[in-house]
Enzyme design. Structure first.
Site, short mmCIF file in Angstrom:
data_model
loop_
_atom_site.label_atom_id
_atom_site.label_comp_id
_atom_site.label_asym_id
_atom_site.label_seq_id
_atom_site.Cartn_x
_atom_site.Cartn_y
_atom_site.Cartn_z
N CYS A 139 0.81 -1.23 0.00
CA CYS A 139 0.00 0.00 0.00
C CYS A 139 0.84 1.27 0.00
O CYS A 139 0.61 2.19 -0.80
CB CYS A 139 -0.98 -0.01 1.17
SG CYS A 139 -0.24 0.07 2.82
N HIS A 193 -2.74 1.12 6.86
CA HIS A 193 -3.02 1.05 5.42
C HIS A 193 -3.23 2.46 4.87
O HIS A 193 -3.72 3.35 5.58
CB HIS A 193 -4.26 0.20 5.17
CG HIS A 193 -4.46 -0.18 3.73
ND1 HIS A 193 -3.65 -1.07 3.07
CD2 HIS A 193 -5.38 0.22 2.81
CE1 HIS A 193 -4.07 -1.21 1.82
NE2 HIS A 193 -5.11 -0.42 1.64
N HIS A 205 -5.87 1.81 -4.16
CA HIS A 205 -4.89 1.25 -3.22
C HIS A 205 -4.44 -0.13 -3.65
O HIS A 205 -5.01 -0.74 -4.57
CB HIS A 205 -5.48 1.19 -1.81
CG HIS A 205 -6.64 0.24 -1.67
ND1 HIS A 205 -6.85 -0.55 -0.55
CD2 HIS A 205 -7.68 -0.07 -2.51
CE1 HIS A 205 -7.94 -1.28 -0.71
NE2 HIS A 205 -8.47 -1.00 -1.87
#
Length: 235
Positions: A139, A193, A205
């Site tokens: 990520c 994240h 993402h």
């Protein structure tokens, strides 16, 4: 010319994905299989076709600008992601509207550069520790790559450090988000994240092992529950 042919290929693939979207919608709704539902299904198909056409018209010109990354190397995956975007909303809405709104005040084109670069990476496989299209992305590797290659902005390597950068504006109200904002997710107060907000309640993402770079909603569901905050960089 090669770039133009690749654009035409992507357009054809995206339009081809619309029938599958319409079919999957009918299968998900038992009422659509009954004879009486034939007319509404035709209307829904028409709306899906219109939404796909509008989406292509708005997105492809932005993606077609000169770029160092081969634009349509993953054209089939790009088309599939647009199909998922369409299925996530009522067919009468399209990503085109959200894209145009997000870019309306982008006088210097920086947000457009971020979105264009990010969209070329749709379909890239997730890889823990990955920081490039060839190796795959995690990520934070994805977000760092987009901002570094699009605008020359260096970001911290991990999501929790990106989230703690006091020099970037903190945003906690998701209704205040604009395209290009960094959005952070986590549990028990700990960020784990990060993604890039692209408008209309969606973000791009690299989700997790076994999945590819894609867009998801942060307004509800799994990611909606994990949303913690956002940061707006001074571009």
């Amino acid at each position: 010319m090669p770039a133009f042919r690749r654009l035409l290929c992507a357009a054809a693939l995206t339009i081809a994905a619309v029938p599958a979207f319409a079919q999957s919608t009918a299968e998900a709704d038992p009422a659509a299989a009954r004879p009486a539902a034939a007319k509404p299904d035709t209307t829904q198909r028409s709306k899906a076709d219109a939404a796909a056409t509008a989406t292509l018209a708005a997105l492809l010109p932005h993606l077609a600008a000169n770029d160092t990354i081969p634009l349509m190397d993953r054209s089939a995956m790009f088309a599939g992601d647009l199909s998922r975007l369409l299925s996530a909303y009522d067919a009468s809405k399209s990503v085109a509207g959200a894209t145009d709104t997000a870019l309306a005040n982008d006088s210097d084109g920086k947000v457009q550069s971020i979105l264009r670069r990010a969209m070329t990476l749709l379909g890239t496989p997730y890889r823990w520790g990955g920081t490039s299209p060839d190796a795959g992305f995690d990520c934070s590797g994805l977000v760092g790559y987009v901002f570094r290659t699009a605008l020359g902005i260096e970001l911290p390597r991990v999501s929790r450090e990106m989230a703690s950068q006091a020099s970037n504006e903190l945003i906690k109200d998701r209704s205040a988000l604009v395209a290009g904002d960094l959005v952070f997710f986590g549990r028990k107060g700990r960020v784990d994240h990060v993604g890039i907000y692209v408008g209309e309640g969606r973000f791009l993402h690299a989700p997790s092992t076994g999945k590819d770079v894609r867009t998801d909603t942060l307004l509800s569901g799994y990611w909606g529950d994990k949303f913690m905050q956002a940061r707006r960089l001074d571009l």
